[in-house]
Design an enzyme around this catalytic site. Structure first.
Site, short mmCIF file in Angstrom:
data_model
loop_
_atom_site.label_atom_id
_atom_site.label_comp_id
_atom_site.label_asym_id
_atom_site.label_seq_id
_atom_site.Cartn_x
_atom_site.Cartn_y
_atom_site.Cartn_z
N CYS A 201 -92.18 63.87 42.67
CA CYS A 201 -91.29 63.15 41.76
C CYS A 201 -92.09 62.16 40.91
CB CYS A 201 -90.22 62.41 42.56
SG CYS A 201 -89.06 61.54 41.51
N CYS B 68 -70.82 58.37 45.39
CA CYS B 68 -71.48 57.94 46.62
C CYS B 68 -72.61 57.01 46.17
CB CYS B 68 -72.02 59.16 47.35
SG CYS B 68 -73.05 58.75 48.77
N CYS C 279 -90.41 54.84 43.10
CA CYS C 279 -89.61 54.10 44.10
C CYS C 279 -90.51 53.80 45.32
CB CYS C 279 -88.41 54.94 44.53
SG CYS C 279 -87.48 55.61 43.14
N CYS D 212 -90.27 55.59 48.77
CA CYS D 212 -90.03 57.03 48.83
C CYS D 212 -91.30 57.87 48.98
CB CYS D 212 -89.26 57.48 47.59
SG CYS D 212 -88.88 59.24 47.64
N CYS E 99 -71.88 67.71 47.72
CA CYS E 99 -72.39 66.50 47.07
C CYS E 99 -73.80 66.81 46.58
CB CYS E 99 -72.41 65.39 48.12
SG CYS E 99 -73.19 63.88 47.57
N CYS F 206 -74.73 67.83 51.33
CA CYS F 206 -75.33 67.12 50.20
C CYS F 206 -76.70 67.72 49.88
CB CYS F 206 -75.46 65.65 50.58
SG CYS F 206 -76.06 64.65 49.23
N ARG G 256 -71.25 54.63 55.12
CA ARG G 256 -72.10 55.59 55.83
C ARG G 256 -73.32 54.94 56.47
NH1 ARG G 256 -72.73 59.77 52.07
NH2 ARG G 256 -70.64 60.21 52.78
S1 SF4 Z 1 -86.11 58.08 45.52
FE1 SF4 Z 1 -87.95 59.44 45.60
S2 SF4 Z 1 -87.19 61.39 44.88
FE2 SF4 Z 1 -85.67 59.85 44.26
S3 SF4 Z 1 -86.26 59.20 42.20
FE3 SF4 Z 1 -87.29 57.79 43.61
S4 SF4 Z 1 -89.33 58.70 43.98
FE4 SF4 Z 1 -88.02 60.31 43.10
#
Ligand code: SF4
Length: 326
Positions: free
Chosen positions: A54, A190, A58, A61, A130, A98, A262
């Site tokens: 990705c 959600c 984040c 993540c 979802c 989901c 949740r």
């Molecule tokens: S949470 Fe992870 S998968 Fe989702 S946008 Fe952020 S880096 Fe990408």
């Protein structure tokens, strides 16, 4: 009966959040009884249909391409693989399925078309479908709805001020715009967040305040405890305590009485006694399955034993949540 309000002030929410814990749990449990069957817990399965690689940053993540983690980038899954997973999820008691993809945003291409096929197939199995596919335009949200999508997950993660400390590749406003587009398409929303990322109580309150003052409360509010993954900037962070989770869940329950709250990531190493406290404080939904996207989750056999012990039943699909929310 507690009123459903979208005009909460931050100080009202703060007062609830800071209530002595036993009193807070009692209050949340009372609200829970008014709006929900306390013997029922919704069981959702989350499948990563497009893992890793990705472009977003984040900090929590492991799927971000910017961090060296053990998660490798994989292409979008095939339709038949997803159908097999959905059948397994249904057989083990899940009523919501989901599908998550590690995309910054959904793009109108062949992959998007394949996701719509997945939605059609899973919907025809009687599961609530979802998706969480990143940012969406209104048009894309409508296409997903037309394919049979029931709900869309798009978390706000934390309060607005803290957001830019954990993510720099998009803004809080981008998130709110997608949530608006999802609402316009009449999808169930959600949306929740994560605790234990180094945020203050004030940041947690900001998150709860934003959620509770949206024009309509999200139908589902996932509360996650950070699972600090090796290789991410959050590596080595201590997990939020059960008391912090309970306080967050109970406050969410009181300010958004009709929503499903949740108990999500971070459940994996919680003993049954801690999970029971979260259910008492108003949590009424869990994720099942061995993995939560890419991080470990509780085994479904253990969950079955817990349900038996606590006298809980999995909630049936397609009970109308939408009508109960203001
Ligand atoms: S949470 Fe992870 S998968 Fe989702 S946008 Fe952020 S880096 Fe990408």
């Amino acid at each position: 009966m507690s009123e459903i309000r979208t005009d909460w002030t931050k100080s009202e929410i703060e007062e609830i959040y800071n209530t002595p814990l036993m009193e807070l749990i009692y209050r949340a449990a009372t609200v829970h009884r008014e709006y929900h069957n306390t013997g029922e817990v919704q069981v959702c399965t989350l499948l990563s249909i497009k893992t890793g690689g990705c472009p977003e940053d984040c900090s929590y993540c492991p799927q971000s391409a910017l961090y060296q983690t053990e998660v490798d980038a994989e292409p979008l899954m095939q339709l038949n693989e997803v159908i097999d997973s959905a059948m397994q999820a249904k057989a083990s008691g899940s009523t919501r399925f989901c599908m998550g993809s590690a995309w910054r945003n959904a793009r109108s291409n062949k992959d998007f078309d394949r996701v719509t096929e997945m939605i059609k197939a899973v919907n025809s199995m009687g599961l609530e479908v979802c998706c969480t596919l990143g940012m969406l335009t209104e048009e894309q949200a409508l296409k997903l709805k037309q394919a049979g999508l029931y709900a869309y997950n798009h978390n706000l993660d934390s309060g607005e001020d803290f957001y830019e400390k954990i993510i720099t590749t998009r803004t809080y406003n981008d998130r709110l715009t997608t949530l608006e587009n999802v609402r316009k398409a009449n999808l169930s929303v959600c949306c929740g967040g994560i605790i234990g990322m180094g945020e203050s109580d004030g940041d947690r309150l900001d998150l709860l305040h934003t959620l509770a003052t949206l024009p309509k409360h999200p139908e589902s509010v996932p509360i996650n405890a950070l699972v600090a993954v090796k290789g991410t900037p959050m590596e080595g962070r201590e997990k939020a305590t059960v008391w912090e989770m309970v306080r967050m869940i109970a406050t969410a329950r009181i300010v958004m009485p009709a929503s499903m709250v949740r108990l999500s990531a971070g459940r994996v190493d919680m003993p049954v006694s801690e999970q029971a406290l979260c259910f008492m404080a108003g949590a009424n939904s869990i994720f099942a399955g061995e993995k939560l996207l890419t991080t470990p989750n509780n085994e479904s056999d253990q969950d079955k034993m817990m349900f038996g012990l606590l006298g809980l039943e999995p909630r049936k699909a397609f009970k109308e949540e939408l009508e109960k929310i203001s």
